[in-house]
Scaffold this motif. Structure first.
Motif, PDB file in Angstrom:
ATOM      1  N   VAL A  91      12.027  11.781 -32.686  1.00 31.84           N
ATOM      2  CA  VAL A  91      10.796  12.511 -32.349  1.00 31.84           C
ATOM      3  C   VAL A  91      11.056  14.015 -32.333  1.00 31.84           C
ATOM      4  O   VAL A  91      10.263  14.801 -32.870  1.00 31.84           O
ATOM      5  CB  VAL A  91      10.231  12.032 -30.991  1.00 31.84           C
ATOM      6  CG1 VAL A  91       9.156  12.970 -30.476  1.00 31.84           C
ATOM      7  CG2 VAL A  91       9.696  10.616 -31.123  1.00 31.84           C
ATOM      8  N   LEU A  92      12.173  14.426 -31.768  1.00 33.85           N
ATOM      9  CA  LEU A  92      12.522  15.845 -31.721  1.00 33.85           C
ATOM     10  C   LEU A  92      12.667  16.424 -33.127  1.00 33.85           C
ATOM     11  O   LEU A  92      12.137  17.502 -33.423  1.00 33.85           O
ATOM     12  CB  LEU A  92      13.810  16.043 -30.925  1.00 33.85           C
ATOM     13  CG  LEU A  92      14.301  17.476 -30.771  1.00 33.85           C
ATOM     14  CD1 LEU A  92      13.320  18.277 -29.925  1.00 33.85           C
ATOM     15  CD2 LEU A  92      15.676  17.492 -30.137  1.00 33.85           C
ATOM     16  N   VAL A  93      13.348  15.701 -34.014  1.00 31.05           N
ATOM     17  CA  VAL A  93      13.527  16.183 -35.392  1.00 31.05           C
ATOM     18  C   VAL A  93      12.181  16.227 -36.114  1.00 31.05           C
ATOM     19  O   VAL A  93      11.895  17.186 -36.838  1.00 31.05           O
ATOM     20  CB  VAL A  93      14.540  15.290 -36.140  1.00 31.05           C
ATOM     21  CG1 VAL A  93      14.504  15.549 -37.635  1.00 31.05           C
ATOM     22  CG2 VAL A  93      15.939  15.506 -35.601  1.00 31.05           C
ATOM     23  N   LEU A  94      11.328  15.214 -35.919  1.00 30.11           N
ATOM     24  CA  LEU A  94      10.021  15.208 -36.579  1.00 30.11           C
ATOM     25  C   LEU A  94       9.130  16.346 -36.090  1.00 30.11           C
ATOM     26  O   LEU A  94       8.428  16.981 -36.885  1.00 30.11           O
ATOM     27  CB  LEU A  94       9.325  13.861 -36.373  1.00 30.11           C
ATOM     28  CG  LEU A  94       9.951  12.671 -37.104  1.00 30.11           C
ATOM     29  CD1 LEU A  94       9.248  11.377 -36.721  1.00 30.11           C
ATOM     30  CD2 LEU A  94       9.924  12.887 -38.598  1.00 30.11           C
ATOM     31  N   VAL A  95       9.159  16.619 -34.794  1.00 29.74           N
ATOM     32  CA  VAL A  95       8.369  17.738 -34.256  1.00 29.74           C
ATOM     33  C   VAL A  95       8.890  19.063 -34.809  1.00 29.74           C
ATOM     34  O   VAL A  95       8.106  19.917 -35.236  1.00 29.74           O
ATOM     35  CB  VAL A  95       8.398  17.726 -32.706  1.00 29.74           C
ATOM     36  CG1 VAL A  95       7.864  19.023 -32.134  1.00 29.74           C
ATOM     37  CG2 VAL A  95       7.593  16.546 -32.177  1.00 29.74           C
ATOM     38  N   ALA A 113      19.080  24.685 -40.983  1.00 35.85           N
ATOM     39  CA  ALA A 113      19.819  24.413 -39.745  1.00 35.85           C
ATOM     40  C   ALA A 113      19.452  23.042 -39.187  1.00 35.85           C
ATOM     41  O   ALA A 113      20.315  22.297 -38.720  1.00 35.85           O
ATOM     42  CB  ALA A 113      19.535  25.506 -38.713  1.00 35.85           C
ATOM     43  N   LEU A 114      18.175  22.701 -39.255  1.00 38.63           N
ATOM     44  CA  LEU A 114      17.718  21.389 -38.781  1.00 38.63           C
ATOM     45  C   LEU A 114      18.316  20.266 -39.633  1.00 38.63           C
ATOM     46  O   LEU A 114      18.754  19.241 -39.104  1.00 38.63           O
ATOM     47  CB  LEU A 114      16.188  21.325 -38.804  1.00 38.63           C
ATOM     48  CG  LEU A 114      15.538  20.049 -38.294  1.00 38.63           C
ATOM     49  CD1 LEU A 114      15.905  19.803 -36.831  1.00 38.63           C
ATOM     50  CD2 LEU A 114      14.025  20.125 -38.462  1.00 38.63           C
ATOM     51  N   ALA A 115      18.354  20.473 -40.954  1.00 35.96           N
ATOM     52  CA  ALA A 115      18.942  19.465 -41.846  1.00 35.96           C
ATOM     53  C   ALA A 115      20.429  19.292 -41.548  1.00 35.96           C
ATOM     54  O   ALA A 115      20.932  18.164 -41.475  1.00 35.96           O
ATOM     55  CB  ALA A 115      18.729  19.871 -43.302  1.00 35.96           C
ATOM     56  N   LEU A 116      21.154  20.390 -41.365  1.00 36.57           N
ATOM     57  CA  LEU A 116      22.589  20.310 -41.051  1.00 36.57           C
ATOM     58  C   LEU A 116      22.831  19.666 -39.689  1.00 36.57           C
ATOM     59  O   LEU A 116      23.776  18.892 -39.519  1.00 36.57           O
ATOM     60  CB  LEU A 116      23.228  21.693 -41.104  1.00 36.57           C
ATOM     61  CG  LEU A 116      23.461  22.261 -42.500  1.00 36.57           C
ATOM     62  CD1 LEU A 116      23.975  23.695 -42.410  1.00 36.57           C
ATOM     63  CD2 LEU A 116      24.417  21.393 -43.289  1.00 36.57           C
ATOM     64  N   LEU A 117      21.999  19.993 -38.725  1.00 40.74           N
ATOM     65  CA  LEU A 117      22.135  19.402 -37.392  1.00 40.74           C
ATOM     66  C   LEU A 117      21.893  17.885 -37.436  1.00 40.74           C
ATOM     67  O   LEU A 117      22.636  17.120 -36.816  1.00 40.74           O
ATOM     68  CB  LEU A 117      21.152  20.070 -36.424  1.00 40.74           C
ATOM     69  CG  LEU A 117      21.232  19.638 -34.974  1.00 40.74           C
ATOM     70  CD1 LEU A 117      22.571  20.052 -34.376  1.00 40.74           C
ATOM     71  CD2 LEU A 117      20.095  20.250 -34.182  1.00 40.74           C
ATOM     72  N   ALA A 122      24.224  12.444 -37.367  1.00 44.22           N
ATOM     73  CA  ALA A 122      24.428  11.132 -37.990  1.00 44.22           C
ATOM     74  C   ALA A 122      25.913  10.874 -38.229  1.00 44.22           C
ATOM     75  O   ALA A 122      26.406   9.760 -38.011  1.00 44.22           O
ATOM     76  CB  ALA A 122      23.658  11.054 -39.303  1.00 44.22           C
ATOM     77  N   THR A 123      26.629  11.909 -38.650  1.00 44.67           N
ATOM     78  CA  THR A 123      28.065  11.764 -38.904  1.00 44.67           C
ATOM     79  C   THR A 123      28.824  11.465 -37.614  1.00 44.67           C
ATOM     80  O   THR A 123      29.663  10.559 -37.560  1.00 44.67           O
ATOM     81  CB  THR A 123      28.616  13.044 -39.563  1.00 44.67           C
ATOM     82  OG1 THR A 123      27.905  13.275 -40.789  1.00 44.67           O
ATOM     83  CG2 THR A 123      30.087  12.935 -39.859  1.00 44.67           C
ATOM     84  N   VAL A 124      28.534  12.210 -36.562  1.00 44.04           N
ATOM     85  CA  VAL A 124      29.193  11.979 -35.272  1.00 44.04           C
ATOM     86  C   VAL A 124      28.826  10.601 -34.728  1.00 44.04           C
ATOM     87  O   VAL A 124      29.680   9.882 -34.195  1.00 44.04           O
ATOM     88  CB  VAL A 124      28.823  13.086 -34.259  1.00 44.04           C
ATOM     89  CG1 VAL A 124      29.273  12.736 -32.854  1.00 44.04           C
ATOM     90  CG2 VAL A 124      29.430  14.414 -34.693  1.00 44.04           C
ATOM     91  N   GLY A 125      27.571  10.194 -34.893  1.00 43.96           N
ATOM     92  CA  GLY A 125      27.151   8.872 -34.443  1.00 43.96           C
ATOM     93  C   GLY A 125      27.897   7.762 -35.166  1.00 43.96           C
ATOM     94  O   GLY A 125      28.333   6.789 -34.541  1.00 43.96           O
ATOM     95  N   LEU A 126      28.065   7.911 -36.481  1.00 43.09           N
ATOM     96  CA  LEU A 126      28.825   6.902 -37.224  1.00 43.09           C
ATOM     97  C   LEU A 126      30.288   6.881 -36.800  1.00 43.09           C
ATOM     98  O   LEU A 126      30.890   5.818 -36.674  1.00 43.09           O
ATOM     99  CB  LEU A 126      28.719   7.160 -38.732  1.00 43.09           C
ATOM    100  CG  LEU A 126      27.436   6.695 -39.389  1.00 43.09           C
ATOM    101  CD1 LEU A 126      27.381   7.163 -40.832  1.00 43.09           C
ATOM    102  CD2 LEU A 126      27.309   5.185 -39.315  1.00 43.09           C
ATOM    103  N   ARG A 127      30.870   8.077 -36.578  1.00 46.85           N
ATOM    104  CA  ARG A 127      32.261   8.125 -36.114  1.00 46.85           C
ATOM    105  C   ARG A 127      32.391   7.414 -34.766  1.00 46.85           C
ATOM    106  O   ARG A 127      33.355   6.695 -34.517  1.00 46.85           O
ATOM    107  CB  ARG A 127      32.732   9.579 -35.937  1.00 46.85           C
ATOM    108  CG  ARG A 127      33.046  10.369 -37.169  1.00 46.85           C
ATOM    109  CD  ARG A 127      34.141   9.807 -38.015  1.00 46.85           C
ATOM    110  NE  ARG A 127      35.487   9.943 -37.587  1.00 46.85           N
ATOM    111  CZ  ARG A 127      36.360  10.796 -38.106  1.00 46.85           C
ATOM    112  NH1 ARG A 127      35.998  11.652 -39.024  1.00 46.85           N
ATOM    113  NH2 ARG A 127      37.602  10.776 -37.710  1.00 46.85           N
TER     114      ARG A 127
END
Length: 196
Positions: A91-95, A113-117, A122-127
């Motif tokens: 929701v935060l990313v969509l807003v 910046a939003l795309a990189l964040l 996603a990368t940290v979550g997968l790790r």
């Protein structure tokens, strides 16, 4: 990690490479099904990574019962709390994306910046899900400590996003390759630490 036999066993139709491919697809489907309640997504990805790691160690094909056992072991209050954070982040990313598209001042800086964040999260979550015990803090530390592995995982996330955009029918299978990529990066990182 045990070596997969290079030759086919009697009666085996496909070689060991195809077995890994089939295991990855099965894990992808099981992870998609287990992630349907959304709050179970971190536990489902952690179970996928554990199942693939066990399959690589034992050299045995993935079974539904093995995945289900890993999923039950990882459905803890901590992983469910992490699962509650996922819809909030979406929701935060969509807003933020809607605000960027609205043409507010600084949108040219905020959009990348939003795309990189989002890619970094996603990368940290997968790790984090590829670890023996799911930990966002440890996932962040491993991501920062292994930039090459993190770049590989970021590339896997980008490729999965491209496949999801171009062929939506494959979306239920995508958790399998993502879990395999996270598991491979974690095993590579662990082997590198043992050699040091």
């Amino acid at each position: 990690m045990s070596q997969v036999p290079a030759r086919r066993e009697p009666g085996e139709v496909f070689g060991p490479g195809f077995t890994l491919f089939a295991d990855m697809l099965l894990v992808g489907l099981l992870t998609s099904l287990a992630s349907l309640p959304v709050v179970t997504a971190p536990a489902a990805f952690a179970a996928a990574a554990a199942t693939l790691r066990r399959s690589a160690d034992d050299g045995l094909p993935v079974r539904f019962a093995g995945y289900a056992a890993h999923l039950r072991a990882r459905l803890t209050p901590g992983t469910l709390a992490a699962g509650l954070a996922l819809p909030l982040l979406v929701v935060l990313v969509l807003v933020d994306a809607a605000l960027v598209r609205a043409g507010l001042p600084g949108a040219n800086v905020v959009a990348p910046a939003l795309a990189l964040l989002t890619l970094g999260a996603a990368t940290v979550g997968l790790r984090a899900t590829a670890l023996e015990r799911l930990s966002a803090r440890e996932g962040l530390l491993r991501s920062a400590g292994d930039p090459r592995g993190s770049l590989l995982l970021a590339a896997a996330v980008l490729l999965a996003a491209l496949i999801a955009w171009s062929m939506p029918l494959l979306i239920p299978l995508l958790p399998g390759p993502l879990a395999l990529a996270a598991t491979a990066v974690e095993l590579r990182s662990t082997a590198g630490r043992r050699e040091d």
